[in-house]
Design a protein around this motif. Structure first.
Motif, short mmCIF file in Angstrom:
data_model
loop_
_atom_site.label_atom_id
_atom_site.label_comp_id
_atom_site.label_asym_id
_atom_site.label_seq_id
_atom_site.Cartn_x
_atom_site.Cartn_y
_atom_site.Cartn_z
N ASP A 1 0.85 -1.18 0.00
CA ASP A 1 0.00 0.00 0.00
C ASP A 1 0.90 1.24 0.00
O ASP A 1 2.10 1.14 0.24
N PHE A 2 0.31 2.39 -0.28
CA PHE A 2 1.05 3.65 -0.22
C PHE A 2 0.09 4.79 0.06
O PHE A 2 -1.12 4.67 -0.13
N GLU A 3 0.65 5.92 0.54
CA GLU A 3 -0.12 7.13 0.78
C GLU A 3 0.69 8.32 0.24
O GLU A 3 1.91 8.32 0.30
N LEU A 4 -0.02 9.32 -0.25
CA LEU A 4 0.56 10.54 -0.79
C LEU A 4 0.22 11.69 0.14
O LEU A 4 -0.92 11.82 0.58
N PHE A 5 1.23 12.55 0.42
CA PHE A 5 1.05 13.69 1.31
C PHE A 5 1.65 14.93 0.69
O PHE A 5 2.66 14.86 0.00
N SER A 6 1.06 16.08 1.00
CA SER A 6 1.66 17.36 0.69
C SER A 6 2.53 17.71 1.89
O SER A 6 2.08 17.63 3.04
N ALA A 7 3.79 18.09 1.65
CA ALA A 7 4.76 18.32 2.73
C ALA A 7 5.06 19.80 2.88
O ALA A 7 4.73 20.63 2.03
N ASP A 8 5.75 20.13 3.99
CA ASP A 8 6.23 21.49 4.22
C ASP A 8 7.38 21.80 3.27
O ASP A 8 8.00 20.90 2.72
N GLU A 9 7.69 23.09 3.15
CA GLU A 9 8.85 23.50 2.38
C GLU A 9 10.09 22.81 2.95
O GLU A 9 10.29 22.79 4.15
N GLY A 10 10.87 22.20 2.09
CA GLY A 10 12.03 21.45 2.53
C GLY A 10 11.76 19.96 2.65
O GLY A 10 12.67 19.17 2.79
N GLY A 11 10.49 19.57 2.61
CA GLY A 11 10.15 18.15 2.53
C GLY A 11 9.71 17.45 3.78
O GLY A 11 9.46 16.26 3.76
N ALA A 12 9.61 18.17 4.90
CA ALA A 12 9.16 17.52 6.14
C ALA A 12 7.64 17.35 6.11
O ALA A 12 6.92 18.20 5.58
N LEU A 13 7.18 16.26 6.69
CA LEU A 13 5.75 16.00 6.77
C LEU A 13 5.21 16.62 8.06
O LEU A 13 5.69 16.30 9.14
N PRO A 14 4.24 17.54 7.95
CA PRO A 14 3.69 18.16 9.15
C PRO A 14 3.01 17.12 10.05
O PRO A 14 2.51 16.11 9.56
N ASP A 15 3.02 17.37 11.34
CA ASP A 15 2.33 16.49 12.28
C ASP A 15 0.85 16.40 11.91
O ASP A 15 0.26 17.39 11.46
N ASN A 16 0.29 15.24 12.10
CA ASN A 16 -1.14 15.00 11.85
C ASN A 16 -1.56 15.27 10.42
O ASN A 16 -2.69 15.69 10.17
N SER A 17 -0.66 15.07 9.47
CA SER A 17 -1.01 15.26 8.06
C SER A 17 -1.94 14.14 7.59
O SER A 17 -1.77 12.99 7.98
N ALA A 18 -2.87 14.51 6.75
CA ALA A 18 -3.77 13.53 6.15
C ALA A 18 -3.32 13.24 4.73
O ALA A 18 -2.86 14.13 4.01
N ALA A 19 -3.43 11.99 4.34
CA ALA A 19 -3.12 11.60 2.96
C ALA A 19 -4.07 12.31 2.01
O ALA A 19 -5.20 12.62 2.36
#
Length: 114
Positions: A76-94
């Motif tokens: 399986d996989f999930e896609l996320f929009s990340a912060d500038e620089g590539g970090a995934l924000p806390d509690n991000s939803a796919a």
């Protein structure tokens, strides 16, 4: 001249355990390919850079993963929009789609392969 803006994305991939392939080697292969595909200079379907303004859909990632060698190990996989620089924000939803303005291109964030 204005510079391009990046839309950083993260993909989280879950692999199946393989009895014939070394799991860490498979993780590394998938990561390398993700970083190539989601790259503003070498990415996209043609490998010539992610096209400006072209949205990234979950289906794009699915097709990409299915075309990898040994892709049957992808669970399986999930896609996320990340912060500038590539970090995934806390509690991000796919998300299903990452939309881009005309002057934007995709850039890889910190992908995860487990």
């Amino acid at each position: 001249m204005d510079s391009a803006a990046y839309r950083w994305v993260v993909v989280k991939v879950e692999l199946r355990k393989s009895s014939t392939l070394d799991n860490s080697a498979m993780q590394s292969r998938v990561l390398v390919q993700l970083y190539r595909f989601l790259n503003p200079m070498t990415g996209g379907k043609e490998g010539a850079g992610w096209p400006f303004g072209q949205a990234l859909d979950r289906e794009d990632i699915d097709r990409f993963l299915q075309n990898l060698p040994d892709a049957y190990w992808i669970r399986d996989f999930e896609l996320f929009s990340a912060d500038e620089g590539g970090a995934l924000p806390d509690n991000s939803a796919a998300v299903k789609t990452v939309a881009l303005a005309n002057d934007m291109t995709i850039a890889s964030g910190w992908h995860e392969v487990n």
